[in-house]
Design a protein around this motif. Structure first.
Motif, PDB file in Angstrom:
ATOM      1  N   UNK A 441       5.071  -9.033  -5.709  1.00 53.14           N
ATOM      2  CA  UNK A 441       5.624 -10.112  -5.670  1.00 53.14           C
ATOM      3  C   UNK A 441       6.040  -9.915  -7.003  1.00 53.14           C
ATOM      4  N   UNK A 442       7.537 -10.703  -6.971  1.00 54.75           N
ATOM      5  CA  UNK A 442       8.340 -10.407  -8.424  1.00 54.75           C
ATOM      6  C   UNK A 442       7.599 -12.173  -8.849  1.00 54.75           C
ATOM      7  N   UNK A 443       8.310 -12.132 -10.226  1.00 59.41           N
ATOM      8  CA  UNK A 443       7.940 -13.342 -11.131  1.00 59.41           C
ATOM      9  C   UNK A 443       8.393 -14.870 -10.048  1.00 59.41           C
ATOM     10  N   UNK A 444       8.824 -14.915  -9.558  1.00 57.80           N
ATOM     11  CA  UNK A 444       9.666 -16.082  -8.802  1.00 57.80           C
ATOM     12  C   UNK A 444       8.765 -15.782  -7.262  1.00 57.80           C
ATOM     13  N   UNK A 445       7.549 -15.493  -6.962  1.00 51.42           N
ATOM     14  CA  UNK A 445       6.346 -15.192  -6.622  1.00 51.42           C
ATOM     15  C   UNK A 445       7.764 -14.523  -4.834  1.00 51.42           C
ATOM     16  N   UNK A 446       8.970 -13.611  -5.224  1.00 51.60           N
ATOM     17  CA  UNK A 446       9.211 -13.331  -3.592  1.00 51.60           C
ATOM     18  C   UNK A 446       8.521 -12.211  -3.317  1.00 51.60           C
ATOM     19  N   UNK A 447       8.839 -11.821  -2.194  1.00 51.85           N
ATOM     20  CA  UNK A 447       7.848 -10.744  -1.871  1.00 51.85           C
ATOM     21  C   UNK A 447       8.555  -9.579  -1.804  1.00 51.85           C
ATOM     22  N   UNK A 448       8.393  -8.767  -2.103  1.00 49.70           N
ATOM     23  CA  UNK A 448       9.279  -7.295  -2.205  1.00 49.70           C
ATOM     24  C   UNK A 448       8.678  -6.462  -1.565  1.00 49.70           C
ATOM     25  N   UNK A 449       7.631  -6.145  -1.086  1.00 44.03           N
ATOM     26  CA  UNK A 449       7.146  -5.753  -0.020  1.00 44.03           C
ATOM     27  C   UNK A 449       5.288  -6.139   0.646  1.00 44.03           C
ATOM     28  N   UNK A 450       6.074  -6.032   1.800  1.00 49.52           N
ATOM     29  CA  UNK A 450       4.804  -6.503   2.978  1.00 49.52           C
ATOM     30  C   UNK A 450       4.782  -5.245   3.754  1.00 49.52           C
ATOM     31  N   UNK A 451       3.484  -4.609   3.904  1.00 48.22           N
ATOM     32  CA  UNK A 451       3.566  -3.653   4.280  1.00 48.22           C
ATOM     33  C   UNK A 451       1.707  -3.748   5.396  1.00 48.22           C
ATOM     34  N   UNK A 452       0.940  -3.278   6.317  1.00 47.87           N
ATOM     35  CA  UNK A 452      -0.379  -2.852   6.847  1.00 47.87           C
ATOM     36  C   UNK A 452      -0.463  -3.977   7.779  1.00 47.87           C
ATOM     37  N   UNK A 453      -1.479  -3.270   9.184  1.00 47.35           N
ATOM     38  CA  UNK A 453      -2.222  -3.799  10.526  1.00 47.35           C
ATOM     39  C   UNK A 453      -2.575  -4.807  10.283  1.00 47.35           C
ATOM     40  N   UNK A 454      -2.841  -5.221   9.050  1.00 48.83           N
ATOM     41  CA  UNK A 454      -3.737  -6.733   9.260  1.00 48.83           C
ATOM     42  C   UNK A 454      -2.389  -7.737   9.042  1.00 48.83           C
ATOM     43  N   UNK A 455      -1.623  -7.303   9.101  1.00 44.70           N
ATOM     44  CA  UNK A 455      -0.425  -8.546   8.434  1.00 44.70           C
ATOM     45  C   UNK A 455      -0.240  -9.964  10.044  1.00 44.70           C
ATOM     46  N   UNK A 456      -0.577  -9.147  11.038  1.00 42.98           N
ATOM     47  CA  UNK A 456      -0.490  -9.820  12.138  1.00 42.98           C
ATOM     48  C   UNK A 456      -1.512 -10.246  12.805  1.00 42.98           C
ATOM     49  N   UNK A 457      -2.766  -9.703  12.229  1.00 40.23           N
ATOM     50  CA  UNK A 457      -4.224 -10.159  13.137  1.00 40.23           C
ATOM     51  C   UNK A 457      -4.799 -11.361  12.285  1.00 40.23           C
ATOM     52  N   UNK A 458      -4.087 -11.573  10.694  1.00 43.53           N
ATOM     53  CA  UNK A 458      -4.099 -12.559   9.602  1.00 43.53           C
ATOM     54  C   UNK A 458      -3.230 -13.313  10.546  1.00 43.53           C
ATOM     55  N   UNK A 459      -2.258 -13.516  11.252  1.00 44.77           N
ATOM     56  CA  UNK A 459      -1.237 -14.784  11.604  1.00 44.77           C
ATOM     57  C   UNK A 459      -0.032 -14.901  10.098  1.00 44.77           C
ATOM     58  N   UNK A 460       0.488 -13.339  10.121  1.00 44.68           N
ATOM     59  CA  UNK A 460       1.847 -12.984   9.564  1.00 44.68           C
ATOM     60  C   UNK A 460       2.702 -12.102  10.043  1.00 44.68           C
ATOM     61  N   UNK A 461       3.954 -12.662   9.670  1.00 47.34           N
ATOM     62  CA  UNK A 461       5.376 -11.745   9.983  1.00 47.34           C
ATOM     63  C   UNK A 461       6.069 -11.456   9.015  1.00 47.34           C
ATOM     64  N   UNK A 462       5.696  -9.781   9.241  1.00 47.43           N
ATOM     65  CA  UNK A 462       6.091  -9.247   7.884  1.00 47.43           C
ATOM     66  C   UNK A 462       8.038  -9.644   7.470  1.00 47.43           C
ATOM     67  N   UNK A 463       8.598  -9.461   8.567  1.00 54.01           N
ATOM     68  CA  UNK A 463      10.292  -9.758   8.721  1.00 54.01           C
ATOM     69  C   UNK A 463       9.977 -11.148   7.690  1.00 54.01           C
ATOM     70  N   UNK A 464       9.715 -12.100   8.174  1.00 58.04           N
ATOM     71  CA  UNK A 464       9.828 -13.381   7.596  1.00 58.04           C
ATOM     72  C   UNK A 464       9.262 -13.492   6.051  1.00 58.04           C
ATOM     73  N   UNK A 465       8.861 -12.934   6.022  1.00 60.50           N
ATOM     74  CA  UNK A 465       7.847 -13.360   4.204  1.00 60.50           C
ATOM     75  C   UNK A 465       8.842 -12.240   3.479  1.00 60.50           C
ATOM     76  N   UNK A 466       9.576 -11.002   3.874  1.00 60.08           N
ATOM     77  CA  UNK A 466       9.839  -9.586   2.887  1.00 60.08           C
ATOM     78  C   UNK A 466      11.625 -10.321   2.240  1.00 60.08           C
ATOM     79  N   UNK A 467      11.480 -10.224   0.887  1.00 59.78           N
ATOM     80  CA  UNK A 467      13.090 -10.920   0.632  1.00 59.78           C
ATOM     81  C   UNK A 467      12.368 -12.552   0.512  1.00 59.78           C
TER      82      UNK A 467
END
Length: 788
Positions: A441-467
């Motif tokens: 995340x940058x200083x504006x709390x923007x997601x610059x990178x989101x990866x990992x197999x635990x994302x979907x298991x914990x209820x998140x979707x990568x392309x919804x967060x990225x950017x």
């Protein structure tokens, strides 16, 4: 006194005398002649005071008033006696008559005294003829006075006319002065005697509040004592003073007046009053102060702007059709060129070919602005990334050109490239680590990178967060939970948290990412699934609880065993000592009782038995002491080693049969159990005495020094020494390097010393040369040694 009291008590009692008609032979004629004569006298005496009082009341300037009243009182008193004599023919009140006569006598004499007092003054009064002459003279004087008064009135009338003309002129001057100026008059002491309305208006004091005060009532405290002193010295010498004064009004506001103080001089040339004429210059002073303030602000702003330009990392360039007209000094640090060198360069010489041409067409009109980002050649040949803005300010006088503001962003560009590379690395790592999530995340709390197999298991979707910013894509409650952690990591703090999410337990590391200058530009958040690890941890905690319970049980068993061992040790000691005492005692009895029957060899054997019994007793004591040391914990405190070694040496000299020359250096303090450390020193010093006793000049040296984090104490002797190849036997129980025939001992003392020192966290060792002496060293941790 009784007669006097009885007199006043019966003052009005007439029973003691008969009426006068019955005293003597009174004829009617004789009696009534007496009565009427007394009454007429009384009436005359009453009329005289009335006439006197009436005269006095009409004549306001009458003299001898007191004498008149005393004479009236005397006449009345005399008349009263005649009245009482008249009524005595019927009412014989002789006591009252006597009292009135006494009062008449007192008043009569008072009148005589006053008469004697005023007679000389009365005889000094002028006669009627003298008064008439005096009156004639007065009439003549009055006629002359009236003639003179007429002349004087004529002159006064003429002078009054002149004075009225002068007064009218003065009044006109005063009116003009009062209308146009602020006027105050003070006496020679500075007390205000007059103020005009303008003075009251500007000072906001009433005339009544000012009169009788001095000018300190309006003193603002602005002027120095020297300034005020100069004012007073000037006017006190009769000179006019002119200047400006800052005064304070009643409501606390300040006002300025242009002041002229004129001293009025008396016949001796000394001031008797001062007239101060003032003009209100408050607005002028405010204007001057404002102009001065503006000038100072302008000068300060100019200095600040110049300093900002000269010290700013940004570079300011002004360019026109004729070329670069101005460049700030920062160009030297940014691109290595001096200001004069930079002015000679063209954009084509400075800019990277790929970034040309400069967009001049977008800056054609005044007010046009463009954002810039390009590479520029450094004087050393390197390419530096610059960004900034260009603004057309040709319509502003003094500039008449395009102003460029440039900033070196090479490091940021490099960081962005590194970040892009890091993203690729992190992405590769995240995809290869099972049970994990990696975010940047940058200083504006923007997601610059989101990866990992635990994302979907914990209820998140990568392309919804990225950017996107976290606050825009996360539920409000979840974002508020994470916000403190985001702030901490972007402030440069590294930390780990543990949370539960969707049935998984996660350990999350927050890692700040820093540029080369140390500034945090982003954060990496790595979450690892530790669900299985937490399960194992809970199992280990349960095992630890079971183990702790078993340890407690085992500890209790060991404590019981130690107590039994201690009881056994004392029992063995007692059981061993009893036969030893018996053997020693029987040997002593044989030696004393059968001395004549036992030969020399027998006596030698008996002495040996007694010595061995004593040696055995000492051995038992040392073994018990060695056993107790295993259970005793040191009670540590700061030890003054100089005082302790002095005590040890004194005891050794008293109880030891050996003697030596002792040299003791100043010893460093130690930290330990006082009794146990003293026991070690007693053992080492006694051994030094014992093993150097066969030397002709035995000597013992005791010193101390620091080594690393230890304090080392050394006891050296010049005695028999020992062979260093046997040194490992020194500190073992019952191990001796000398025969008991040479040097007595049990072989336990050094083992006890070793155990004591080791319990203190230190160590003990020795160094010796056979026949030349030995040195024993003990070291103790340097803990709190420096504390008082």
């Amino acid at each position: 006194m009784n007669e006097i009291a009885d007199f006043f008590k019966k003052l009005l009692d007439t029973s003691d005398w008969p009426p006068r008609w019955h005293c003597g032979k009174w004829s009617d004629f004789h009696g009534w002649l007496y009565i009427i004569s007394d009454l007429l006298i009384w009436a005359a005496y009453f009329a005289i005071p009335v006439a006197i009082i009436k005269y006095i009341s009409k004549k306001q300037d009458a003299k001898f008033i007191r004498l008149y009243f005393l004479f009236a009182a005397f006449i009345l008193a005399c008349g009263a006696t005649h009245f009482l004599d008249a009524i005595a023919f019927w009412i014989p009140a002789y006591r009252l008559n006597a009292l009135v006569r006494f009062i008449t006598a007192v008043v009569s004499w008072l009148t005589v005294f006053q008469l004697l007092k005023y007679l000389p003054e009365a005889f000094s009064l002028k006669s009627k003829q003298s008064l008439q002459v005096e009156i004639d003279h007065r009439h003549k004087a009055e006629d002359e006075l009236r003639r003179l008064n007429a002349t004087l009135e004529q002159r006064v009338h003429e002078r009054t006319a002149e004075l009225q003309n002068t007064l009218r002129e003065i009044s006109a001057y005063k009116f003009a002065l009062d209308e146009s100026a602020i006027v105050a008059i003070t006496n020679q002491k500075g007390i205000i005697t007059h103020v005009n309305d303008n003075f009251c208006r500007i000072s906001k004091y009433s005339r009544e509040e000012l009169l009788g005060q001095d000018h300190r009532i309006i003193n603002s405290g602005y002027h120095s004592k020297e300034y005020i002193r100069d004012l007073w010295v000037t006017i006190a010498n009769g000179k006019i003073w002119k200047g400006e004064l800052k005064n304070k009004a009643k409501d606390g506001t300040f006002y300025w007046v242009d002041t002229t103080i004129v001293p009025f001089l008396n016949e001796q040339g000394k001031p008797y009053q001062y007239v101060a004429i003032r003009a209100d210059i408050t607005e002028r002073k405010k204007a001057e102060e404002k102009i001065l303030s503006l000038n100072l602000s302008l000068e300060k702003s100019e200095k600040q702007f110049r300093a900002m330009i000269e010290h700013s990392k940004d570079v300011f360039v002004v360019s026109s059709e004729q070329g670069v007209s101005f460049v700030s000094p920062g160009i030297k640090q940014m691109l290595g060129y001096t200001e004069e060198e930079f002015k000679t360069l063209t954009p084509e010489e400075l800019m990277h070919p790929s970034d040309l041409p400069l967009r001049w067409n977008e800056l054609a009109n005044p007010g046009d602005m463009i954002d810039l980002e390009f590479r520029s050649r450094h004087k050393n040949g390197e390419w530096r990334w610059l960004e900034g803005t260009g603004v057309n300010l040709k319509d502003i006088e003094g500039l008449n050109g395009i102003v460029f503001t440039l900033r070196d962003v090479t490091e940021r560009k490099i960081s962005e490239q590194r970040l892009a590379e890091s993203e690729r690395i992190y992405k590769t790592i995240a995809s290869s680590i099972p049970g994990s999530i990696i975010c940047l995340i940058d200083k504006e709390y923007r997601y610059l990178l989101v990866e990992g197999d635990m994302l979907e298991k914990t209820g998140y979707i990568a392309h919804n967060l990225l950017g996107n910013k976290a606050e825009d894509v996360l539920p409000e409650k979840r974002f508020q939970e994470l916000l403190p952690n985001f702030k901490r990591v972007l402030n440069g703090e590294y930390f780990i948290t543990e949370t539960s999410r969707a049935g998984f337990e996660l350990a999350t590391r927050y890692v700040p990412l820093r540029a080369d200058d140390g500034e945090v530009y982003a954060a990496m958040i790595v979450a690892i699934d530790i669900t299985r690890l937490k399960q194992v941890q809970r199992q280990l905690e349960q095992l630890n609880l079971t183990l702790e319970k078993k340890v407690e049980e085992r500890t209790a068993q060991l404590e019981t065993a130690n107590k039994e061992l201690e009881a056994f040790s004392y029992s063995v000691s007692h059981d061993l000592r009893a036969p030893l005492r018996a053997v020693s005692g029987f040997a002593k009895m044989l030696e004393e009782d059968y001395e004549q029957l036992i030969d020399d060899n027998g006596k030698r054997l008996l002495t040996t038995i007694q010595q061995n019994s004593r040696q055995m007793g000492m051995l038992i004591d040392d073994l018990l002491e060695f056993s107790r040391l295993g259970r005793k914990e040191p009670q540590k405190s700061r030890i003054d080693m100089n005082a302790m070694i002095a005590s040890v040496i004194q005891e050794a000299k008293v109880s030891n049969k050996y003697h030596a020359n002792i040299i003791v250096d100043h010893l460093l303090p130690a930290y330990g159990d006082t009794a146990l450390i003293k026991q070690v020193l007693v053992n080492l010093v006694s051994n030094a005495f014992k093993y150097s006793s066969k030397k002709e000049s035995p000597q013992v040296n005791i010193t101390s020094f620091k080594k690393d984090d230890q304090v080392v104490f050394a006891v050296k002797d010049n005695g028999d020494g020992f062979d260093m190849q046997y040194q490992q036997k020194l500190f073992k129980v019952f191990e001796r390097l000398h025969n008991s025939d040479e040097f007595e001992g049990t072989g336990v003392g050094l083992a006890i010393a070793k155990r004591i020192i080791e319990k203190h966290g230190g160590r003990i060792w020795a160094h010796a040369v056979k026949g030349e002496g030995a040195s024993f060293y003990i070291s103790l941790p340097d803990k709190e040694v420096q504390q008082p």
